[in-house]
Write a protein that holds these residues in place. Structure first.
Motif, PDB file in Angstrom:
ATOM      1  N   THR A   1       0.962  -1.065  -0.051  1.00 15.37           N
ATOM      2  CA  THR A   1      -0.357   0.299   0.000  1.00 15.37           C
ATOM      3  C   THR A   1       0.686   1.106   0.075  1.00 15.37           C
ATOM      4  O   THR A   1      -0.075   2.455  -0.195  1.00 15.37           O
ATOM      5  CB  THR A   1      -1.485   0.059   1.165  1.00 15.37           C
ATOM      6  OG1 THR A   1       0.056   0.196   2.402  1.00 15.37           O
ATOM      7  CG2 THR A   1      -1.737  -1.559   1.217  1.00 15.37           C
ATOM      8  N   MET A   2       2.119   1.341  -0.033  1.00 15.58           N
ATOM      9  CA  MET A   2       3.273   2.403   0.201  1.00 15.58           C
ATOM     10  C   MET A   2       3.072   3.317  -1.690  1.00 15.58           C
ATOM     11  O   MET A   2       3.005   2.446  -2.904  1.00 15.58           O
ATOM     12  CB  MET A   2       4.297   1.841   0.314  1.00 15.58           C
ATOM     13  CG  MET A   2       5.375   3.247   0.052  1.00 15.58           C
ATOM     14  SD  MET A   2       7.351   2.462   0.391  1.00 15.58           S
ATOM     15  CE  MET A   2       6.855   1.347   2.314  1.00 15.58           C
ATOM     16  N   HIS A   3       2.522   4.032  -1.533  1.00  8.91           N
ATOM     17  CA  HIS A   3       2.446   4.661  -2.688  1.00  8.91           C
ATOM     18  C   HIS A   3       4.037   5.489  -3.118  1.00  8.91           C
ATOM     19  O   HIS A   3       4.950   5.718  -2.522  1.00  8.91           O
ATOM     20  CB  HIS A   3       2.303   6.396  -2.963  1.00  8.91           C
ATOM     21  CG  HIS A   3      -0.061   6.061  -2.911  1.00  8.91           C
ATOM     22  ND1 HIS A   3       0.208   6.778  -3.427  1.00  8.91           N
ATOM     23  CD2 HIS A   3      -0.403   4.846  -2.874  1.00  8.91           C
ATOM     24  CE1 HIS A   3      -1.559   6.814  -3.664  1.00  8.91           C
ATOM     25  NE2 HIS A   3      -1.433   5.239  -2.733  1.00  8.91           N
ATOM     26  N   GLU A   4       4.470   4.810  -4.351  1.00  7.57           N
ATOM     27  CA  GLU A   4       6.124   5.727  -5.252  1.00  7.57           C
ATOM     28  C   GLU A   4       4.800   5.206  -6.177  1.00  7.57           C
ATOM     29  O   GLU A   4       4.104   3.893  -7.295  1.00  7.57           O
ATOM     30  CB  GLU A   4       6.458   4.152  -5.414  1.00  7.57           C
ATOM     31  CG  GLU A   4       7.682   4.174  -4.530  1.00  7.57           C
ATOM     32  CD  GLU A   4       8.538   2.712  -4.313  1.00  7.57           C
ATOM     33  OE1 GLU A   4       9.299   2.741  -3.579  1.00  7.57           O
ATOM     34  OE2 GLU A   4       8.664   1.984  -5.454  1.00  7.57           O
TER      35      GLU A   4
ATOM     36  N   ASP B   1       3.445   5.817  10.306  1.00  4.15           N
ATOM     37  CA  ASP B   1       3.201   7.353  10.623  1.00  4.15           C
ATOM     38  C   ASP B   1       3.097   8.042   8.903  1.00  4.15           C
ATOM     39  O   ASP B   1       3.248   9.312   8.891  1.00  4.15           O
ATOM     40  CB  ASP B   1       4.799   8.235  11.440  1.00  4.15           C
ATOM     41  CG  ASP B   1       4.518   9.385  11.268  1.00  4.15           C
ATOM     42  OD1 ASP B   1       3.383   9.745  11.973  1.00  4.15           O
ATOM     43  OD2 ASP B   1       5.257   9.597  11.788  1.00  4.15           O
ATOM     44  N   ASP B   2       1.988   7.316   8.928  1.00  5.68           N
ATOM     45  CA  ASP B   2       1.971   8.651   7.507  1.00  5.68           C
ATOM     46  C   ASP B   2      -0.549   7.759   7.639  1.00  5.68           C
ATOM     47  O   ASP B   2      -0.169   6.793   7.099  1.00  5.68           O
ATOM     48  CB  ASP B   2       1.846   7.464   6.005  1.00  5.68           C
ATOM     49  CG  ASP B   2       1.932   8.418   5.126  1.00  5.68           C
ATOM     50  OD1 ASP B   2       0.968   8.660   4.663  1.00  5.68           O
ATOM     51  OD2 ASP B   2       2.892   8.339   3.943  1.00  5.68           O
ATOM     52  N   ALA B   3      -1.372   9.180   7.930  1.00 11.08           N
ATOM     53  CA  ALA B   3      -2.642   8.483   7.775  1.00 11.08           C
ATOM     54  C   ALA B   3      -2.674   7.838   6.541  1.00 11.08           C
ATOM     55  O   ALA B   3      -2.928   7.445   6.400  1.00 11.08           O
ATOM     56  CB  ALA B   3      -3.052   9.942   8.151  1.00 11.08           C
ATOM     57  N   ALA B   4      -2.574   8.513   5.595  1.00 14.56           N
ATOM     58  CA  ALA B   4      -3.102   8.871   4.044  1.00 14.56           C
ATOM     59  C   ALA B   4      -3.152   6.489   3.744  1.00 14.56           C
ATOM     60  O   ALA B   4      -3.421   5.831   3.404  1.00 14.56           O
ATOM     61  CB  ALA B   4      -2.028   9.492   2.962  1.00 14.56           C
ATOM     62  N   HIS B   5      -1.424   6.360   3.706  1.00 13.47           N
ATOM     63  CA  HIS B   5      -0.671   5.182   3.849  1.00 13.47           C
ATOM     64  C   HIS B   5      -1.802   4.393   5.086  1.00 13.47           C
ATOM     65  O   HIS B   5      -2.274   2.925   4.691  1.00 13.47           O
ATOM     66  CB  HIS B   5       0.318   5.122   3.976  1.00 13.47           C
ATOM     67  CG  HIS B   5       1.318   3.820   4.041  1.00 13.47           C
ATOM     68  ND1 HIS B   5       2.442   3.402   3.916  1.00 13.47           N
ATOM     69  CD2 HIS B   5       0.895   3.095   3.791  1.00 13.47           C
ATOM     70  CE1 HIS B   5       3.779   3.161   3.115  1.00 13.47           C
ATOM     71  NE2 HIS B   5       1.615   1.778   3.015  1.00 13.47           N
ATOM     72  N   ASN B   6      -2.013   4.652   6.086  1.00 16.89           N
ATOM     73  CA  ASN B   6      -2.289   3.799   6.678  1.00 16.89           C
ATOM     74  C   ASN B   6      -3.725   3.809   6.925  1.00 16.89           C
ATOM     75  O   ASN B   6      -4.236   2.823   6.648  1.00 16.89           O
ATOM     76  CB  ASN B   6      -2.410   4.797   8.362  1.00 16.89           C
ATOM     77  CG  ASN B   6      -1.399   4.493   8.811  1.00 16.89           C
ATOM     78  OD1 ASN B   6      -0.146   3.746   8.931  1.00 16.89           O
ATOM     79  ND2 ASN B   6      -1.219   5.781   9.957  1.00 16.89           N
TER      80      ASN B   6
ATOM     81  N   ALA C   1      -7.916  -0.820   4.942  1.00 13.12           N
ATOM     82  CA  ALA C   1      -8.552  -1.544   3.652  1.00 13.12           C
ATOM     83  C   ALA C   1      -7.517  -2.414   3.457  1.00 13.12           C
ATOM     84  O   ALA C   1      -8.596  -3.277   3.240  1.00 13.12           O
ATOM     85  CB  ALA C   1      -8.891  -0.243   3.128  1.00 13.12           C
ATOM     86  N   LEU C   2      -6.817  -2.664   3.244  1.00 12.63           N
ATOM     87  CA  LEU C   2      -6.022  -4.454   2.671  1.00 12.63           C
ATOM     88  C   LEU C   2      -6.447  -4.624   3.886  1.00 12.63           C
ATOM     89  O   LEU C   2      -6.716  -6.199   3.554  1.00 12.63           O
ATOM     90  CB  LEU C   2      -4.682  -4.044   2.640  1.00 12.63           C
ATOM     91  CG  LEU C   2      -4.191  -4.594   1.621  1.00 12.63           C
ATOM     92  CD1 LEU C   2      -4.920  -5.327   0.457  1.00 12.63           C
ATOM     93  CD2 LEU C   2      -2.684  -4.687   1.690  1.00 12.63           C
ATOM     94  N   ASP C   3      -5.924  -4.575   4.792  1.00 15.28           N
ATOM     95  CA  ASP C   3      -6.145  -5.634   6.575  1.00 15.28           C
ATOM     96  C   ASP C   3      -7.494  -6.357   6.136  1.00 15.28           C
ATOM     97  O   ASP C   3      -7.620  -7.089   6.269  1.00 15.28           O
ATOM     98  CB  ASP C   3      -5.995  -4.685   7.639  1.00 15.28           C
ATOM     99  CG  ASP C   3      -6.352  -5.873   8.884  1.00 15.28           C
ATOM    100  OD1 ASP C   3      -5.958  -6.300   8.992  1.00 15.28           O
ATOM    101  OD2 ASP C   3      -6.905  -4.654   9.452  1.00 15.28           O
ATOM    102  N   ALA C   4      -8.567  -5.291   6.025  1.00 16.85           N
ATOM    103  CA  ALA C   4     -10.050  -5.913   5.709  1.00 16.85           C
ATOM    104  C   ALA C   4     -10.437  -7.099   4.740  1.00 16.85           C
ATOM    105  O   ALA C   4     -11.065  -7.603   5.638  1.00 16.85           O
ATOM    106  CB  ALA C   4     -10.985  -4.904   5.637  1.00 16.85           C
ATOM    107  N   ARG C   5      -9.427  -6.866   3.541  1.00 13.44           N
ATOM    108  CA  ARG C   5     -10.095  -7.471   2.598  1.00 13.44           C
ATOM    109  C   ARG C   5      -8.733  -8.854   2.986  1.00 13.44           C
ATOM    110  O   ARG C   5      -9.541  -9.721   2.360  1.00 13.44           O
ATOM    111  CB  ARG C   5      -9.293  -7.070   1.523  1.00 13.44           C
ATOM    112  CG  ARG C   5      -8.996  -7.670   0.327  1.00 13.44           C
ATOM    113  CD  ARG C   5      -9.953  -7.337  -0.486  1.00 13.44           C
ATOM    114  NE  ARG C   5     -10.431  -7.636  -1.614  1.00 13.44           N
ATOM    115  CZ  ARG C   5      -9.739  -7.600  -3.093  1.00 13.44           C
ATOM    116  NH1 ARG C   5      -9.728  -6.711  -3.453  1.00 13.44           N
ATOM    117  NH2 ARG C   5     -10.191  -8.205  -4.371  1.00 13.44           N
ATOM    118  N   PHE C   6      -7.763  -8.469   3.953  1.00 11.05           N
ATOM    119  CA  PHE C   6      -7.178 -10.446   3.981  1.00 11.05           C
ATOM    120  C   PHE C   6      -7.863 -10.839   5.193  1.00 11.05           C
ATOM    121  O   PHE C   6      -7.668 -12.380   4.889  1.00 11.05           O
ATOM    122  CB  PHE C   6      -5.898  -9.868   4.531  1.00 11.05           C
ATOM    123  CG  PHE C   6      -4.430  -9.276   3.690  1.00 11.05           C
ATOM    124  CD1 PHE C   6      -4.688  -9.219   2.130  1.00 11.05           C
ATOM    125  CD2 PHE C   6      -3.806  -8.911   4.447  1.00 11.05           C
ATOM    126  CE1 PHE C   6      -3.382  -8.993   1.335  1.00 11.05           C
ATOM    127  CE2 PHE C   6      -2.444  -8.421   3.500  1.00 11.05           C
ATOM    128  CZ  PHE C   6      -2.519  -8.486   1.569  1.00 11.05           C
TER     129      PHE C   6
END
Lengths: 200, 200
Positions: free
Chosen positions: A85-88, A126-131, A136-141
């Protein structure tokens, strides 16, 4: 001592325990507790920095097969997602559909091999948007594991509310805590780990 | 903090730290010392039970490549041999010629990849005949490393004379010590480890 239990912890830098001066991370702490409880455990830490679910999938079967011989109680603890989920370059390193497919593939391969699985969800940084993306991915997993009858330990929300975890992450590199953070995470997972080890 | 140092410890159950209730082994102890000394170290433990030099060679490049990305100070600590000289079915699991060739191949692959190598020799167990074979292999390994200008730490003879190591091995499973044994081994390797890390 009972069965000869072999466990591979497979995932990212949090599995590897990056930031922990004790070099144990949460995986090492859980391993030590099991040994103290009399489990005949051999634990292998296969966490690798920067790795996504795709990276883990690419090496999963080969690396675990080296460490989980026939005739032992063969098990795998999976944990990844924060790097997905890290943005690059304007988007996530792995999109959620692919992350979900990668987890499903890992569960399928484990089942084929006869390896029991415990999955620990991705942690907050320490990044609210990343969290928000990680939550969302946690719920999916969690859904994927429930459907496959695999134990899933969701830690994201609890750690977001943990003053110790969030302080440790900020005091570190913005992602990895020091020893007190890994203590908190290990305690969260501990009852699930113990239940899972007790099941045959 | 200086360079981003990545080290893979690759070898057998002694590398993995089997028998250590702290789950650190000598590799974890050396890693912790380096972190305490301010080295920006990421350590990966790739020790696997029962593995010979042939087993290590088979997975070496793939597993280390996953963990040693370009742009970092990439290093490998090798240690194996006790399983090579173990007798099974009337002979050693790996004959000395092949063990020597496997070490040479590992050094060659490391050089090709640009990975700096430190080699730690095989340890004694609670079996005099087995130890005699391992001592001969230790001498052979030392020669190969000297010829390749690779740092080699011979620990066999010193550990044979260590009351702590030998007592720990006997108190354990006949091969693996507990924490005090790994303390002794880590202290033996420590000055060589520190010199090696200081070299660029």
């Amino acid at each position: 001592m009972g069965a000869d239990v072999r466990v591979c912890f497979v995932g990212d830098s949090f599995v590897a325990g990056v930031g922990d001066p004790l070099l144990l991370g949460w995986a090492g702490r859980l391993g030590g507790r099991a040994l103290a409880d009399g489990v005949a455990l051999t634990a292998y830490n296969l966490g690798v920095r920067r790795q996504t679910s795709a990276d883990v999938l690419a090496r999963f079967t080969a690396e675990c097969a080296q460490r989980l011989p026939a005739g032992t109680d063969r098990r795998v603890v999976l944990s990844f997602g924060v790097n997905d989920t890290m943005h690059e370059n304007g988007g996530p390193r792995v999109d959620p559909e692919t992350s979900a497919a990668n987890l499903a593939a890992l569960l399928e391969r484990s089942a084929e091999q006869g390896w029991r699985v415990l999955m620990v969800g991705p942690v907050p940084v320490d990044d609210a948007a990343h969290n928000a993306r990680t939550a969302a991915l946690d719920a999916r997993f969690a859904e994927i594991c429930a459907a496959a009858e695999i134990s899933y330990v969701s830690v994201h929300e609890v750690l977001l509310g943990s003053a110790v975890w969030m302080r440790e992450v900020r005091a570190g590199d913005g992602a990895h805590p020091g020893a007190p953070g890994y203590d908190v995470l290990a305690e969260l997972v501990l009852p699930h780990w113990q239940d899972w080890l007790a099941r045959r």
